[in-house]
Design an enzyme around this catalytic site. Sequence first.
Site, PDB file in Angstrom:
ATOM      1  N   SER A 270     -18.105  -6.611  -3.554  1.00 27.39           N
ATOM      2  CA  SER A 270     -19.247  -7.148  -3.262  1.00 27.39           C
ATOM      3  C   SER A 270     -20.065  -6.934  -1.728  1.00 27.39           C
ATOM      4  CB  SER A 270     -19.188  -8.435  -3.947  1.00 27.39           C
ATOM      5  OG  SER A 270     -18.437  -9.166  -3.021  1.00 27.39           O
TER       6      SER A 270
ATOM      7  N   CYS B 115      -3.434 -14.376  -4.078  1.00 28.23           N
ATOM      8  CA  CYS B 115      -2.866 -14.675  -2.891  1.00 28.23           C
ATOM      9  C   CYS B 115      -3.183 -16.293  -2.882  1.00 28.23           C
ATOM     10  CB  CYS B 115      -3.637 -13.951  -1.876  1.00 28.23           C
ATOM     11  SG  CYS B 115      -5.482 -14.576  -1.762  1.00 28.23           S
TER      12      CYS B 115
ATOM     13  N   ASP C 239      -6.847  -6.995  -6.577  1.00 28.08           N
ATOM     14  CA  ASP C 239      -6.257  -7.780  -5.282  1.00 28.08           C
ATOM     15  C   ASP C 239      -7.260  -8.779  -4.967  1.00 28.08           C
ATOM     16  OD1 ASP C 239      -4.838  -8.802  -3.223  1.00 28.08           O
ATOM     17  OD2 ASP C 239      -5.273  -7.339  -1.939  1.00 28.08           O
TER      18      ASP C 239
ATOM     19  N   ARG D  31       0.576  -1.256  -0.142  1.00 29.32           N
ATOM     20  CA  ARG D  31       0.076  -0.139   0.010  1.00 29.32           C
ATOM     21  C   ARG D  31       0.883   1.199   0.252  1.00 29.32           C
ATOM     22  NH1 ARG D  31      -3.651  -3.416   3.044  1.00 29.32           N
ATOM     23  NH2 ARG D  31      -2.389  -3.107   4.914  1.00 29.32           N
TER      24      ARG D  31
END
Length: 393
Positions: A248, A337, A297, A206
Site C-alpha cells: 500500500s 512478526c 510477510d 530471502r
Amino acid sequence: MKVIRLRAGKERSLLRRHPWVFQGSVEKGKADPGETVRVESAQGQFLCWASFSPNSMIRLRAWSFDEQERIDAAFFQRRIEAALAVRARLPIASDAVRLFHGEADGLPGLIVDRYRDTLVAQFLSTGTERWKAVIADQLLAATGLSRLYERSDASVRTLEGLAPVTGWLRGEGETAITIAEHAWQLSLDVAEGHKTGYYLDQRDNRKKFAELVRHYGCQSVLNCYSYTGGFSVAALAGGASEVISVDSSAPALARASAHVALNGFEAGRHQALDADVNQTLRDLLKAGRSFDAIVLDPPKFAPTAAHAERAARAYKDINRLGLMLLKPGGLLFTFSCSGGVGPELFHKIVAGAGMDAGVDGFILDRVGAAPDHPQTICFPEGEYLKGLLILKR
C-alpha cells in the site's frame, strides 16, 4: 543509588535473569526516567541494576545481575564490544548487519544496524535515552566509523514518555545507501525507510526463497506486503518469470521496481501493485488466478499478547486466501512478526486457515530472524519473527 523494592514473590523473573519488571511488581521506590537503580526483593536481597521508567508498564529494565558491576561508560563499552565480537563470528552474506539487538545483547531498548559505513540506532527506552551520548561515542569508537543516524521514531517510545527523534547524531552526509546482500544489490534511505531503513532480519529467508523458487521451478510468484521488494528480487533470482509485488506504499513499490532494474532483471517480469493486500487476494481469487509461490510477510498485527485474538483473525484470513490461490505443489512462505503471537499459536492459525480453505500442506521448514538478530534462553519474547514454509498438497 536509589533502591526499588519489589512485592513478595515478584523476584522470580529476575532470578531467572529475565530483564523486565512490570509496574505491578514494584512495592516501593521511585527514580528519574532512565536513572540506574538497585532492585531488591521484598526481603532486601539484591536482584539487579536496572533503568527506571516511570511512565512505562515495563517499569524496570535490567542492566546487570552482577552486584559488583557498575553502570558507567566502561559498562556500555563492554556490552558493545561483546556484541560486535559475536557478529564477527557469524557468516553474514551482506555489508549490512544488526550490530546490537536490545535485550539479547544486554542493553534493553538499544537497536543498532550497520549499513556499510553508516550506523543507524534506535534508543527505545528511558535507560538508553539517558546514556545516548555515551553509547553513540562507544559505538563509533568500537566500529571505527564516523556516521551515526538516529531513528528513534518507533511508537514504543511513546510508552516510555519519550518523543520521537530522528537525524544525524554523529557525522552527516547522504542518507541513501546501496548495500550488497548475497549476490544482489538493494537500496534504502535510513532517514525514511521502515525501522532503521530495511528489514535485515529476513536476509537468510530471502536467500532460502530464491533457492526454493529455483528448485521447484516456480514461474508465477505473488509477494504480499512486499515493501521494497526483497522477496521479489529473490524470486526473480530464482528464475520466476512473473512476480507481482503488492503493497500500500507507492514509494516502497517504486523502490522495488528500481531494485529489479538494479539487479539486471527485465522490467516485464515484475509488476508493482499499489493496493490493499486483503482485497487484492480476494480479487485475484475471483479472477481465477493462481500462483506457484506466495509470500505473506505482513506488518505486526499483534504488538502484545492482548491483541493476539484480533490478530489471529487477520492472519487466518490472509493465509486462507493465500492457500486457495496456490497451485497444487505450490509454495507458501508465511510470516508473523508479532511478539504477541508465538510459534505454536501461529501454526494453529495457519492450520485453521488450511481447514477453512479445504487444503493441506507439508511444512518444509520453520524459520526465524537471521542470526545477527539473536534470541536468548532467558528472554523468549525476543523470538518475534516466525515463519512457515508450506508445500501445498
